[in-house]
Scaffold this active site. Structure first.
Site, PDB file in Angstrom:
ATOM      1  CG  ASN A  76      -4.222  23.512  24.733  1.00 21.25           C
ATOM      2  OD1 ASN A  76      -4.233  22.904  25.996  1.00 21.25           O
ATOM      3  ND2 ASN A  76      -5.700  24.147  23.836  1.00 21.25           N
ATOM      4  CG  HIS A 106       0.887  -5.821  21.536  1.00 15.10           C
ATOM      5  ND1 HIS A 106       1.490  -6.865  21.985  1.00 15.10           N
ATOM      6  CD2 HIS A 106       0.865  -4.244  21.919  1.00 15.10           C
ATOM      7  CE1 HIS A 106       2.040  -5.295  22.314  1.00 15.10           C
ATOM      8  NE2 HIS A 106       1.395  -4.254  23.439  1.00 15.10           N
ATOM      9  NE  ARG A 171     -15.693   5.189   8.268  1.00 13.89           N
ATOM     10  CZ  ARG A 171     -14.698   3.951   7.146  1.00 13.89           C
ATOM     11  NH1 ARG A 171     -13.954   4.623   6.338  1.00 13.89           N
ATOM     12  NH2 ARG A 171     -15.213   2.969   7.748  1.00 13.89           N
TER      13      ARG A 171
END
Length: 226
Positions: A76, A106, A171
């Protein structure tokens, strides 16, 4: 691995590289005047392996050679991909508006200091995946086949196949019905029913999901692109 420039000349060279990259892979490639089929051709000419052209506002940073997009994929508006490391999107996947895929990382040492030199971590998104609007996919993430990710989620680690995921971090909140072939039955429709049942679907912390999710809006990606 990327390094910070150590001299004015190096910084100038870096700025010119980034500027050229932005003009080619954001301003030009993301223009509303460029058809998706042309975007696909331009990316392939730059070294990507793209079977489906992304939508308006598409932005690519890093190396086009690190980008692989399968066939039947819909991206999209305003999808951004940072391909410092390989990014793979499988066939028949839909990516909602303003989704961000990040590959630069990092590291943080035991003392809590973060490494000023970025390293790349590959991202793999499987087949028949639906990623809702404004989702962020973090470095090293793996989204297996037949997964739905609700809008606004932050994806880290591995999302196992056949599940609906939501939250920060994302989750698994619902299994999707398996089919005899091992896939899922109508991933988008199943997710809409699962998230929009009106029964107060709990989020990862036990609290109900936001109003958009309650109404069945996991970030409609649109129709399949070319």
């Amino acid at each position: 691995m990327t390094h910070s420039p150590s001299s004015p000349t190096a910084r100038l060279r870096e700025d010119l590289t980034y500027g050229t990259e932005h003009v080619l892979f954001s301003t030009l490639l993301g223009s509303a005047l460029i058809p998706r089929v042309v975007r696909r051709a331009l990316l392939n000419l730059a070294g990507a392996h793209v079977g489906s052209g992304p939508g308006v506002g598409f932005a690519l940073t890093g190396s086009a050679r690190n980008l692989t997009i399968g066939t039947g994929v819909f991206c999209n508006k305003h999808v951004s991909i940072e391909a410092v490391a390989p990014v793979t999107i499988g066939d028949d996947t839909a990516i909602g508006m303003q989704v961000l895929v990040v590959t630069s990382h990092h590291g943080i040492d035991a003392a809590g200091d973060w490494d000023r030199t970025a390293s790349g971590r590959a991202v793999a998104i499987g087949e028949r995946v639906w990623i809702g609007a404004r989702t962020m996919v973090l470095p090293g993430a793996v989204v297996e086949d037949d997964v739905v990710v609700a809008a606004g989620a932050v994806v880290a680690g591995r999302l196992r196949s056949g599940g609906l995921y939501a939250g920060v971090p994302a989750r698994r909140i619902r299994d999707l019905r398996p089919t005899e072939s091992g896939g899922v039955t109508d991933v988008a429709a199943t997710a809409a029913v699962a998230v929009g049942s009106g029964a107060g679907v709990p989020g990862p912390d036990g609290a109900p999901l936001d109003a958009a999710a309650q109404n069945g809006s996991v970030g409609n990606p649109g129709s399949v692109g070319s």
